[in-house]
Design a protein around this motif. Structure first.
Motif, mmCIF file in Angstrom:
data_model
loop_
_atom_site.group_PDB
_atom_site.id
_atom_site.type_symbol
_atom_site.label_atom_id
_atom_site.label_comp_id
_atom_site.label_asym_id
_atom_site.label_seq_id
_atom_site.Cartn_x
_atom_site.Cartn_y
_atom_site.Cartn_z
ATOM 1 N N PHE A 32 0.850 -1.270 -0.071
ATOM 2 C CA PHE A 32 0.064 -0.075 0.000
ATOM 3 C C PHE A 32 0.900 1.254 -0.053
ATOM 4 O O PHE A 32 2.006 1.288 0.554
ATOM 5 C CB PHE A 32 -0.953 0.164 1.230
ATOM 6 C CG PHE A 32 -1.835 -1.350 1.399
ATOM 7 C CD1 PHE A 32 -2.781 -1.416 0.805
ATOM 8 C CD2 PHE A 32 -0.956 -2.256 2.108
ATOM 9 C CE1 PHE A 32 -3.683 -2.625 0.926
ATOM 10 C CE2 PHE A 32 -1.925 -3.313 2.462
ATOM 11 C CZ PHE A 32 -3.197 -3.499 1.856
ATOM 12 N N ALA A 33 0.417 2.364 -0.736
ATOM 13 C CA ALA A 33 1.131 3.713 -0.620
ATOM 14 C C ALA A 33 0.069 4.509 -1.199
ATOM 15 O O ALA A 33 -0.073 4.693 -2.437
ATOM 16 C CB ALA A 33 2.323 3.609 -1.595
ATOM 17 N N HIS A 34 -0.240 5.650 -0.333
ATOM 18 C CA HIS A 34 -1.330 6.633 -0.469
ATOM 19 C C HIS A 34 -2.503 6.057 -1.326
ATOM 20 O O HIS A 34 -3.268 5.340 -0.751
ATOM 21 C CB HIS A 34 -0.703 7.504 -1.476
ATOM 22 C CG HIS A 34 0.536 8.042 -0.539
ATOM 23 N ND1 HIS A 34 0.709 8.761 0.602
ATOM 24 C CD2 HIS A 34 1.953 8.019 -1.003
ATOM 25 C CE1 HIS A 34 1.543 9.087 0.838
ATOM 26 N NE2 HIS A 34 2.755 8.881 0.013
ATOM 27 N N ASN A 35 -2.691 6.430 -2.597
ATOM 28 C CA ASN A 35 -3.932 6.137 -3.474
ATOM 29 C C ASN A 35 -3.805 4.754 -4.245
ATOM 30 O O ASN A 35 -4.449 4.564 -5.385
ATOM 31 C CB ASN A 35 -4.487 7.255 -4.357
ATOM 32 C CG ASN A 35 -4.803 8.334 -3.377
ATOM 33 O OD1 ASN A 35 -5.726 7.972 -2.211
ATOM 34 N ND2 ASN A 35 -4.738 9.679 -3.757
ATOM 35 N N ILE A 36 -2.499 4.181 -4.147
ATOM 36 C CA ILE A 36 -2.295 3.090 -4.604
ATOM 37 C C ILE A 36 -2.018 1.649 -3.958
ATOM 38 O O ILE A 36 -1.327 1.796 -3.026
ATOM 39 C CB ILE A 36 -0.977 3.202 -5.837
ATOM 40 C CG1 ILE A 36 -1.181 4.579 -6.692
ATOM 41 C CG2 ILE A 36 -0.475 1.919 -6.509
ATOM 42 C CD1 ILE A 36 0.020 4.790 -7.368
ATOM 43 N N SER A 37 -2.449 0.654 -4.418
ATOM 44 C CA SER A 37 -2.234 -0.650 -3.846
ATOM 45 C C SER A 37 -1.583 -1.634 -4.931
ATOM 46 O O SER A 37 -2.023 -1.484 -5.950
ATOM 47 C CB SER A 37 -3.443 -1.059 -2.862
ATOM 48 O OG SER A 37 -4.395 -1.428 -3.621
ATOM 49 N N TRP A 38 -1.114 -2.558 -4.463
ATOM 50 C CA TRP A 38 -0.730 -3.695 -5.364
ATOM 51 C C TRP A 38 -0.569 -5.117 -4.429
ATOM 52 O O TRP A 38 -0.407 -5.020 -3.201
ATOM 53 C CB TRP A 38 0.728 -3.303 -6.036
ATOM 54 C CG TRP A 38 1.774 -3.320 -4.986
ATOM 55 C CD1 TRP A 38 2.682 -4.029 -4.526
ATOM 56 C CD2 TRP A 38 2.036 -1.899 -4.373
ATOM 57 N NE1 TRP A 38 3.468 -3.422 -3.777
ATOM 58 C CE2 TRP A 38 3.217 -2.302 -3.416
ATOM 59 C CE3 TRP A 38 1.486 -0.713 -4.222
ATOM 60 C CZ2 TRP A 38 3.771 -1.146 -2.705
ATOM 61 C CZ3 TRP A 38 2.196 0.102 -3.277
ATOM 62 C CH2 TRP A 38 3.289 0.025 -2.473
ATOM 63 N N GLY A 39 -0.372 -6.153 -5.254
ATOM 64 C CA GLY A 39 -0.212 -7.220 -4.646
ATOM 65 C C GLY A 39 0.119 -8.480 -5.486
ATOM 66 O O GLY A 39 -0.092 -8.588 -6.938
ATOM 67 N N ALA A 40 0.482 -9.693 -5.118
ATOM 68 C CA ALA A 40 0.666 -10.742 -5.912
ATOM 69 C C ALA A 40 0.497 -12.198 -5.033
ATOM 70 O O ALA A 40 0.591 -12.210 -3.703
ATOM 71 C CB ALA A 40 2.456 -10.979 -6.404
ATOM 72 N N GLN A 41 -0.001 -13.202 -5.708
ATOM 73 C CA GLN A 41 -0.104 -14.345 -5.065
ATOM 74 C C GLN A 41 0.301 -15.687 -5.966
ATOM 75 O O GLN A 41 0.068 -15.558 -7.175
ATOM 76 C CB GLN A 41 -1.692 -14.626 -5.029
ATOM 77 C CG GLN A 41 -2.123 -15.947 -4.168
ATOM 78 C CD GLN A 41 -3.575 -15.776 -3.843
ATOM 79 O OE1 GLN A 41 -4.280 -16.098 -4.868
ATOM 80 N NE2 GLN A 41 -3.980 -15.643 -2.783
ATOM 81 N N ALA A 42 0.726 -16.775 -5.191
ATOM 82 C CA ALA A 42 1.533 -17.779 -5.985
ATOM 83 C C ALA A 42 0.619 -19.062 -5.089
ATOM 84 O O ALA A 42 0.640 -19.143 -3.905
ATOM 85 C CB ALA A 42 2.738 -17.887 -5.761
ATOM 86 N N LEU A 43 -0.263 -19.865 -5.917
ATOM 87 C CA LEU A 43 -0.984 -21.085 -5.277
ATOM 88 C C LEU A 43 -0.439 -22.015 -6.275
ATOM 89 O O LEU A 43 -0.603 -22.181 -7.247
ATOM 90 C CB LEU A 43 -2.476 -20.717 -5.241
ATOM 91 C CG LEU A 43 -3.027 -19.635 -4.547
ATOM 92 C CD1 LEU A 43 -4.552 -19.767 -4.520
ATOM 93 C CD2 LEU A 43 -2.559 -19.995 -2.706
#
Length: 360
Positions: free
Chosen positions: A232-243
């Protein structure tokens, strides 16, 4: 096809809210639900943990459409399938040398009901029940050769699908970065013995067991392991997932579905505190089916275990809203960017997901 997937290809992906919401800079339920951007895409499962004592209920519906057929990554016509694709169960004259029944289109709807509870700050428990509704239209060619068409027919199956129990274990948690482990058990609560009336190349109507793709369950227990990251940073979020999902046993019909590797990554932008948009990339590698159900031996592509699995890269865009603090409604639409199928399979057109959750 790979029975035990060892290849991992990293891809970037984005989307909308999953059944749950990502942990915010505070662990309280009210603050987690305040901003829409704190939620991962709806197409991402097990994307967040909760704080001790928190609950979450969720529902989402997924609808996927498929039409036409591909061989590998190339389109293949109905006539080409009926005259050139070998029937592994050929036994003339009863069973023709080539496939004589060709899938035309298929729609799948899944209703998913989820529950989450955190007995501690580091452990979140999750349970999921799924209901499936599948419909397929197929074309039957006459006899053992040629391109004369007898007609079309429809098959359908619906009912309880496989269920899932999972634990999310918090590994790292700061104001801007969060990481947790996904550990799941998929339970074969659906049926793998669904039947329907079909039109045979001999112009007869008869009831047969439906091919693998029309069944409601894998029939096997499966284990799932993965990692999920959120930033998370101010008005932006990001993420990743491996399953990674692996079949643990052969089912009662003497086959196992292929193992699956899913890699996804996303980014979201806050239009306002209550509205965010997202983009997501998803890569999936699935193995083909090992073994075979001896009750599924029809001259149709979907009856061949080798015609399952492959590689797919998808793009998804989504919208996420938060209403009255704790209620979240989200939508995601995704399309394939590339498909490389094992053997001959139907081609995916699109899929959309809509979901609702309430945390307390």
């Amino acid at each position: 096809m790979f029975r035990r997937t060892s290849l991992a290809i990293a891809v970037i992906s984005s989307g909308l809210v999953s059944f749950s919401s990502v942990a915010d800079t505070s662990h309280s339920t009210s603050q987690k639900a305040t901003r829409a951007i704190t939620h991962a895409p709806i197409g991402v499962m097990g994307d967040h943990t909760h704080s001790k004592g928190e609950f979450m209920l969720s529902y989402r519906m997924m609808s996927m459409e498929m039409s036409g057929n591909i061989q590998g990554s190339d389109s293949i016509s109905n006539d080409s399938i009926a005259t050139t694709v070998a029937n592994p169960y050929a036994n003339p004259p009863m069973s023709p040398p080539t496939v004589r029944v060709v899938p035309q289109d298929m729609s799948t709807q899944m209703h998913m009901f989820g529950f989450m509870y955190a007995p501690t700050d580091d452990i979140t428990l999750m349970a999921m029940i799924n209901y499936l509704d599948k419909d397929m239209t197929l074309t039957t060619y006459q006899g053992g050769m040629g391109t004369n068409v007898l007609g079309n027919f429809d098959t359908a199956s619906s009912g309880l699908a496989d269920s899932k129990l999972a634990m999310l274990y918090r590994l790292f948690d700061s104001s801007n970065h969060k990481l947790h482990a996904n550990i799941g058990w998929i339970i074969p609560t659906g049926s793998e013995e669904e039947t329907a009336e079909v039109l045979t190349p001999m112009n007869m109507r008869m009831t047969m067991r439906l091919p693998y793709g029309m069944q409601l369950s894998s029939g096997s227990h499966q284990g799932e392991l993965g990692l999920t990251y959120n930033g998370f940073a101010h008005n932006i979020s990001w993420g990743a997932q491996a399953l990674y999902t692996s079949t643990l046993n052969e089912n009662d019909q003497d086959y196992e579905v292929g193992d699956k590797l899913q890699l996804t990554a996303w980014s979201a932008y806050a239009v306002s505190d209550s509205l965010s948009t997202s983009a997501r990339l998803k890569y999936t590698h699935t193995g083909d089916i090992s073994g075979a159900d001896m009750m599924i031996m029809a001259p149709v592509t979907t009856a061949n275990p080798a015609n399952y699995g492959g590689d797919m890269l998808e793009l998804a865009i989504g919208v996420n809203t938060v209403v009255a603090g704790q209620h979240r409604l989200a939508f995601e639409y995704q399309i394939p960017l590339s498909q490389d199928a094992n053997g001959v399979q139907m081609e995916m057109d699109s899929m959309w997901t809509v979901g609702y959750q309430v945390a307390f």
